[in-house]
Design a protein around this motif. Structure first.
Motif, PDB file in Angstrom:
ATOM      1  N   PRO A  25     120.022 -56.273   1.043  1.00 13.12           N
ATOM      2  CA  PRO A  25     120.134 -56.320   2.480  1.00 13.12           C
ATOM      3  C   PRO A  25     120.197 -57.922   2.713  1.00 13.12           C
ATOM      4  O   PRO A  25     119.589 -58.769   2.025  1.00 13.12           O
ATOM      5  CB  PRO A  25     118.661 -55.797   2.830  1.00 13.12           C
ATOM      6  CG  PRO A  25     117.826 -55.276   1.548  1.00 13.12           C
ATOM      7  CD  PRO A  25     118.906 -55.666   0.546  1.00 13.12           C
ATOM      8  N   ALA A  26     120.588 -58.287   3.886  1.00 15.33           N
ATOM      9  CA  ALA A  26     120.471 -59.755   4.352  1.00 15.33           C
ATOM     10  C   ALA A  26     120.022 -59.786   5.670  1.00 15.33           C
ATOM     11  O   ALA A  26     120.021 -58.990   6.495  1.00 15.33           O
ATOM     12  CB  ALA A  26     122.087 -60.027   4.448  1.00 15.33           C
ATOM     13  N   ALA A  27     119.298 -61.118   5.773  1.00 17.89           N
ATOM     14  CA  ALA A  27     118.793 -61.287   7.192  1.00 17.89           C
ATOM     15  C   ALA A  27     119.879 -61.584   8.169  1.00 17.89           C
ATOM     16  O   ALA A  27     120.850 -62.129   7.847  1.00 17.89           O
ATOM     17  CB  ALA A  27     117.735 -62.208   7.142  1.00 17.89           C
ATOM     18  N   THR A  28     119.543 -61.346   9.471  1.00 14.48           N
ATOM     19  CA  THR A  28     120.544 -61.700  10.394  1.00 14.48           C
ATOM     20  C   THR A  28     121.074 -63.295  10.347  1.00 14.48           C
ATOM     21  O   THR A  28     122.136 -63.703  10.584  1.00 14.48           O
ATOM     22  CB  THR A  28     119.927 -61.197  11.954  1.00 14.48           C
ATOM     23  OG1 THR A  28     119.517 -59.982  11.955  1.00 14.48           O
ATOM     24  CG2 THR A  28     120.975 -61.741  12.918  1.00 14.48           C
ATOM     25  N   ASP A 105     115.447 -56.773  11.973  1.00 14.78           N
ATOM     26  CA  ASP A 105     116.616 -57.878  11.208  1.00 14.78           C
ATOM     27  C   ASP A 105     117.697 -57.361  10.242  1.00 14.78           C
ATOM     28  O   ASP A 105     117.104 -56.583   9.391  1.00 14.78           O
ATOM     29  CB  ASP A 105     115.396 -58.663  10.384  1.00 14.78           C
ATOM     30  CG  ASP A 105     115.892 -60.143  10.035  1.00 14.78           C
ATOM     31  OD1 ASP A 105     116.932 -60.551  10.819  1.00 14.78           O
ATOM     32  OD2 ASP A 105     115.689 -60.482   8.758  1.00 14.78           O
ATOM     33  N   GLY A 106     118.775 -57.762  10.371  1.00 12.73           N
ATOM     34  CA  GLY A 106     119.953 -57.479   9.523  1.00 12.73           C
ATOM     35  C   GLY A 106     120.560 -56.099   9.982  1.00 12.73           C
ATOM     36  O   GLY A 106     121.359 -55.604   9.087  1.00 12.73           O
ATOM     37  N   GLU A 128     125.163 -53.288   9.307  1.00 12.14           N
ATOM     38  CA  GLU A 128     124.047 -53.756   8.434  1.00 12.14           C
ATOM     39  C   GLU A 128     124.470 -54.651   7.604  1.00 12.14           C
ATOM     40  O   GLU A 128     125.562 -54.865   7.150  1.00 12.14           O
ATOM     41  CB  GLU A 128     123.497 -52.480   7.620  1.00 12.14           C
ATOM     42  CG  GLU A 128     122.927 -51.457   8.430  1.00 12.14           C
ATOM     43  CD  GLU A 128     122.337 -50.339   7.884  1.00 12.14           C
ATOM     44  OE1 GLU A 128     122.058 -50.322   6.551  1.00 12.14           O
ATOM     45  OE2 GLU A 128     122.158 -49.001   8.376  1.00 12.14           O
ATOM     46  N   GLY A 129     123.620 -55.704   7.452  1.00 11.38           N
ATOM     47  CA  GLY A 129     123.931 -56.645   6.598  1.00 11.38           C
ATOM     48  C   GLY A 129     123.754 -56.375   5.208  1.00 11.38           C
ATOM     49  O   GLY A 129     122.556 -56.159   4.671  1.00 11.38           O
ATOM     50  N   ARG A 132     125.292 -60.647   2.403  1.00 12.42           N
ATOM     51  CA  ARG A 132     125.529 -61.605   3.211  1.00 12.42           C
ATOM     52  C   ARG A 132     127.049 -61.323   4.149  1.00 12.42           C
ATOM     53  O   ARG A 132     127.652 -62.211   4.202  1.00 12.42           O
ATOM     54  CB  ARG A 132     125.648 -63.023   2.332  1.00 12.42           C
ATOM     55  CG  ARG A 132     124.164 -63.242   1.769  1.00 12.42           C
ATOM     56  CD  ARG A 132     124.474 -64.711   1.462  1.00 12.42           C
ATOM     57  NE  ARG A 132     122.914 -65.320   0.777  1.00 12.42           N
ATOM     58  CZ  ARG A 132     122.652 -66.013   0.297  1.00 12.42           C
ATOM     59  NH1 ARG A 132     123.560 -66.722  -0.383  1.00 12.42           N
ATOM     60  NH2 ARG A 132     121.518 -66.402  -0.157  1.00 12.42           N
ATOM     61  N   TRP A 134     128.629 -58.123   6.976  1.00 16.72           N
ATOM     62  CA  TRP A 134     128.192 -56.898   7.963  1.00 16.72           C
ATOM     63  C   TRP A 134     129.108 -55.997   7.260  1.00 16.72           C
ATOM     64  O   TRP A 134     130.172 -56.183   6.683  1.00 16.72           O
ATOM     65  CB  TRP A 134     128.554 -57.383   9.181  1.00 16.72           C
ATOM     66  CG  TRP A 134     127.880 -58.151   9.978  1.00 16.72           C
ATOM     67  CD1 TRP A 134     128.357 -59.489  10.454  1.00 16.72           C
ATOM     68  CD2 TRP A 134     126.675 -57.979  10.487  1.00 16.72           C
ATOM     69  NE1 TRP A 134     127.177 -60.099  11.196  1.00 16.72           N
ATOM     70  CE2 TRP A 134     126.201 -59.227  11.120  1.00 16.72           C
ATOM     71  CE3 TRP A 134     125.570 -57.065  10.298  1.00 16.72           C
ATOM     72  CZ2 TRP A 134     124.878 -59.284  11.799  1.00 16.72           C
ATOM     73  CZ3 TRP A 134     124.248 -57.137  10.804  1.00 16.72           C
ATOM     74  CH2 TRP A 134     123.980 -58.315  11.651  1.00 16.72           C
TER      75      TRP A 134
END
Length: 142
Positions: A25-28, A105-106, A128-129, A132, A134
């Motif tokens: 998972p990646a943060a926004t 977030d993400g 969803e991220g 890195r 979308w």
């Protein structure tokens, strides 16, 4: 026969490998602006359903469940066109501005209104991220 402790360690090692090497998972803040992708996905999905674009063109931006769902929709649309003798053609439409919300977030959820000649539709997309970038995990054309 291996001891129970050894089996538990092997299972834990496999889980650790999946956590380390699977999609992360990646943060926004680590991700690009989702607006252009949302508009392009909405445009492409409408054209794919109309038969004017190949589903493979967006395969890298959608997850497997979205791909399978769109594939079913493409087949049904093609069958409907064949039954009425209509050829696939590029639809004429304009896109409204995406309306976004960020439930966590993400993750970005958006709806884009698509104005066609005789019909107005909405395309709902969840991004969803992961790793890195979308990735669309849900797309619904209403």
């Amino acid at each position: 026969m291996p001891a129970l402790g050894a089996t538990a360690r092997a299972v834990a090692a496999r889980l650790d490998d999946e956590e380390l090497f699977g999609p992360q998972p990646a943060a926004t803040r680590e991700l690009p602006d989702p607006g252009p992708l949302l508009e392009n996905l909405a445009r492409c999905v409408i054209e794919i359903i109309a038969g004017a674009r190949d589903l493979e063109q967006i395969a890298r931006w959608v997850d497997d469940s979205v791909y399978k769902s769109l594939l079913k929709r493409v087949v049904l649309s093609a069958q409907a066109r064949n039954a009425t003798g209509r050829a696939p053609r590029r639809p004429m439409f304009t896109l409204g501005a995406p309306v976004l919300c960020e439930p966590r977030d993400g993750v970005v959820e958006a709806v884009i209104v698509v104005h066609g000649r005789g019909r107005t539709r909405a395309v709902a997309i969840r991004l969803e991220g992961l790793d890195r970038r979308w990735r669309a995990t849900a797309i619904h054309v209403l």
